[in-house]
Motif scaffolding. Sequence first.
Motif, mmCIF file in Angstrom:
data_model
loop_
_atom_site.group_PDB
_atom_site.id
_atom_site.type_symbol
_atom_site.label_atom_id
_atom_site.label_comp_id
_atom_site.label_asym_id
_atom_site.label_seq_id
_atom_site.Cartn_x
_atom_site.Cartn_y
_atom_site.Cartn_z
ATOM 1 N N ALA A 71 23.739 90.135 -34.743
ATOM 2 C CA ALA A 71 24.089 91.356 -34.421
ATOM 3 C C ALA A 71 24.739 92.467 -35.364
ATOM 4 O O ALA A 71 25.581 92.900 -35.364
ATOM 5 N N GLY A 72 23.837 92.251 -36.589
ATOM 6 C CA GLY A 72 24.111 93.423 -37.640
ATOM 7 C C GLY A 72 24.611 92.731 -38.901
ATOM 8 O O GLY A 72 25.130 91.771 -39.025
ATOM 9 N N SER A 73 24.426 93.645 -39.897
ATOM 10 C CA SER A 73 24.816 92.935 -41.204
ATOM 11 C C SER A 73 26.423 93.137 -41.513
ATOM 12 O O SER A 73 26.778 92.748 -42.503
ATOM 13 N N LEU A 107 20.336 90.723 -54.325
ATOM 14 C CA LEU A 107 19.938 91.019 -52.974
ATOM 15 C C LEU A 107 21.201 90.436 -51.892
ATOM 16 O O LEU A 107 21.703 90.753 -51.029
ATOM 17 N N LEU A 108 21.588 89.225 -52.507
ATOM 18 C CA LEU A 108 22.678 88.414 -51.717
ATOM 19 C C LEU A 108 24.092 89.349 -51.878
ATOM 20 O O LEU A 108 24.772 89.247 -50.859
ATOM 21 N N LEU A 109 24.408 89.806 -52.869
ATOM 22 C CA LEU A 109 25.531 90.890 -53.001
ATOM 23 C C LEU A 109 25.462 92.038 -52.253
ATOM 24 O O LEU A 109 26.685 92.242 -51.619
ATOM 25 N N HIS A 112 26.844 91.065 -48.998
ATOM 26 C CA HIS A 112 28.177 90.765 -48.979
ATOM 27 C C HIS A 112 28.437 89.257 -49.000
ATOM 28 O O HIS A 112 29.216 88.748 -48.422
ATOM 29 N N ALA A 113 27.633 88.745 -50.050
ATOM 30 C CA ALA A 113 27.981 87.350 -50.498
ATOM 31 C C ALA A 113 29.259 87.230 -51.364
ATOM 32 O O ALA A 113 29.541 88.446 -52.094
#
Length: 565
Positions: A71-73, A107-109, A112-113
């Motif tokens: 349900a969303g980033s 990409l992961l950062l 929100h990594a």
Amino acid sequence: MDFTECYGDTVSSVAAAARSGCRKQVRRLIQRGSSVDCRDNRGWNALHEAAAAGSKGCVQEILTAACADKAGSSSRGFRAYVNSLTHEGESACYLAAKHGHLAVVRLLLKAHANINQLTNDLSCPLYAAVDGGFKELVELLVSKGAEVNRTHTASCWTCLHQAVYKGHSQIVDILVNVCNLEAVDDHKISPLFVAAQYGQQECLEILVNAGANVNIQAADLATPLLIASQEGHQACVNFLLDHGADPNMACSHDWPQLPIHAAAEFGHIGVLSRLIAVTDRVCDRGDGMVSPLYLAIHRDQDKSVEMLLREGYSPDAQDCTHILGLHSPLSFALSQTWNKPYSESVRLLVAAGARLSEEDWIYALATDKTDLLQLIFEHRWIPRPETLTNDCSVSNHHGKAILKLQELRDLLCVALHQIRFAACWLPLLLKAGLEPSLLLQSHMLEEADSEVLNYLLEFVNWSTLSLTLKHILDQRRVAKTWQPSPHFDSITSLSHICRLHVRSVLGPDLLMRTSVVQQLPVPSPLHGFLQFRNIPDTSYNHSPPSPISDGIQRYRSTHQHRHVL
């Protein structure tokens, strides 16, 4: 269980496709309803596989699917998925950083990594990138706010420690601007210390130029200069000295160890040469100090011993009994080789004029081997009794040091205590110029073997012995413990009396050890006679001697000083 293998019944099809980097297959499987959450026996899911493989496309497909599913980033569920950990505590960001996959980390950062997530062994994405030497990745993580001064691993190293250890100078150049230069691990070792220890010269220069302390001390007081000297990193030693490192800083809690001790002990001659020039000579003879000679001898570093002696370090140094349990460099060198021929260090010390103590003479006399005694008389001269004084200054005769009064006293005391081996040492002493009358003591005549006693009497006028000594000989003759040579019962020959007089006038030292006899106005066939060469040497027929160490203990427990001078 082999955790490097993914078993078919536990790994998801999406994870298998992500591992191979096949984006189309990953998308197709997701569209068919395959889950991106399924974990294998290591706790890895599809995102971990894609990140470790460095497949940016697969990572993007998996993140898109997870975003839709959670349900969303911005949802908590999505972020939890992005930061999910394997059984080893590894996140997808960590795995990507570990393998240097810059685009995947970016990409992961964005997804929100957690940039500072720790693994089970206390590593993190930045530490992994530093360890791998991935400069651009380090720059990215630092710019995104990665924690740069956190401690990692069981030894509490920082990223700067690890960068220096690996010799990644470009990364060190980045980190010195953001890291604590004086951060220490659990042994209080700083990054600069690490650079000195492992010979990372470029890193060392970067740290020093950035302001790191060149004299920082570890928990055991070791300095960067000490450790660089120990490891033989010449360039690092030179750089440290040129930039303020103190060669006279004590580097041990036990005794004032200096960098010069480390260089001498491990035989780093170039380093030793540099340190000799800048080290205070108080370490050579000062009370409470330890000469580097002791350390060089300990490791059989003959070249170190040779260089120190050549540069003026005393062969006697200081008595370190209370610090290291060592009396003198020579005694230490002899104790290292009591069961084998003398070492090169012994030869160097004797040649340099090291003082000979009672214990040292034991090594030369309490044995059936004569190599050490021969070595001593190659470099030392026995003085005439009438020239002996208590003067302790070093004097020379024919280019060789003269035995001092106390050394000669100790020699005679030990000799009279080691009569068992007289067959070995007596010929050498007399040929070296020892006045034979010094051995005409009651103890010698009572204890010496018949052959040894006869040999000694050949060097004197046996008819003029004192009544006391004649009485001892008569008792031994009656007891049949001495079989005198037949001519001892005759009047002493004129030729023997003459050669005794020549020996007295010239001195036994000159007569026996120089070519002076060849300058006398006598026929050449008499030269050998005047030097007592017609007397055959004695032979040693006893059982094998016990170790010298045992002999020293016996000597200490039973020794009585015999005042013969």
